[in-house]
Design a protein around this motif. Structure first.
Motif, short mmCIF file in Angstrom:
data_model
loop_
_atom_site.label_atom_id
_atom_site.label_comp_id
_atom_site.label_asym_id
_atom_site.label_seq_id
_atom_site.Cartn_x
_atom_site.Cartn_y
_atom_site.Cartn_z
N UNK A 82 -1.38 48.83 5.88
CA UNK A 82 -2.58 49.32 6.56
C UNK A 82 -2.49 50.80 6.88
N UNK A 83 -1.33 51.24 7.34
CA UNK A 83 -1.13 52.66 7.63
C UNK A 83 -1.19 53.48 6.35
N UNK A 84 -0.56 52.98 5.30
CA UNK A 84 -0.57 53.69 4.02
C UNK A 84 -1.98 53.82 3.48
N UNK A 85 -2.78 52.75 3.58
CA UNK A 85 -4.15 52.82 3.07
C UNK A 85 -5.01 53.75 3.92
N UNK A 86 -4.78 53.79 5.24
CA UNK A 86 -5.52 54.73 6.08
C UNK A 86 -5.18 56.17 5.71
N UNK A 87 -3.92 56.45 5.50
CA UNK A 87 -3.51 57.80 5.11
C UNK A 87 -4.06 58.16 3.74
N UNK A 88 -4.07 57.21 2.83
CA UNK A 88 -4.63 57.44 1.50
C UNK A 88 -6.13 57.75 1.61
N UNK A 89 -6.83 57.04 2.46
CA UNK A 89 -8.26 57.29 2.66
C UNK A 89 -8.49 58.68 3.27
#
Length: 145
Positions: A82-89
């Motif tokens: 979830x953190x990785x996808x937020x940072x990617x976004x």
């Protein structure tokens, strides 16, 4: 209780041997660190993982296990993904905003007319005519008659 036990041995209520695999990575002064890892992975599984990893990579592996366990406890559905996808976004949004600004810069630089080196604009009027008034230089002004 013996104060020399690591957090893992203290949690599992056992004697901490001198060659304990957990003691360098789960100190007694941070019991929550091992509690998170134990809750997600299990104590024996963590011990097996650390034994299979070369000595020079064990500190990083223990930190990674702790981080992933902490993320999984805080967000049981996505965990650290979830953190990785937020940072990617956030990265995608920043790149999109950067591209828009670059297009605006190119548009404005192409629309702005080039200023000529010699301009016909004269900010000072001629000394001969100043509208309905006649210009009288300071040296020719008669203050006293």
């Amino acid at each position: 209780m013996i104060s020399g036990r690591c957090a893992a041995c203290r949690s599992q209520r056992r004697r901490c041997p001198s060659d304990c695999i957990f003691s360098p990575y789960f100190p007694a002064n941070d019991p929550q660190r091992f509690a998170y890892v134990h809750r997600i992975y299990g104590g024996s599984n963590v011990g097996k993982m650390l034994q299979q990893i070369p000595n020079h990579l064990r500190p990083q592996a223990a930190d990674t296990l702790y981080f992933e366990a902490q993320c999984r406890i805080l967000d049981p559905i996505y965990g650290c993904v979830g953190i990785i996808s937020q940072l990617h976004q956030q990265i995608q949004n920043a790149e999109s905003e950067l591209a828009k600004i670059q297009v605006k810069i190119i548009f404005h630089t192409s629309q702005t007319p080039q200023v000529e080196a010699e301009s016909n604009f004269n900010p000072l009027p001629d000394q001969d005519s100043v509208g309905p008034f006649q210009f009288v230089p300071w040296s020719q002004t008669l203050w006293f008659n």
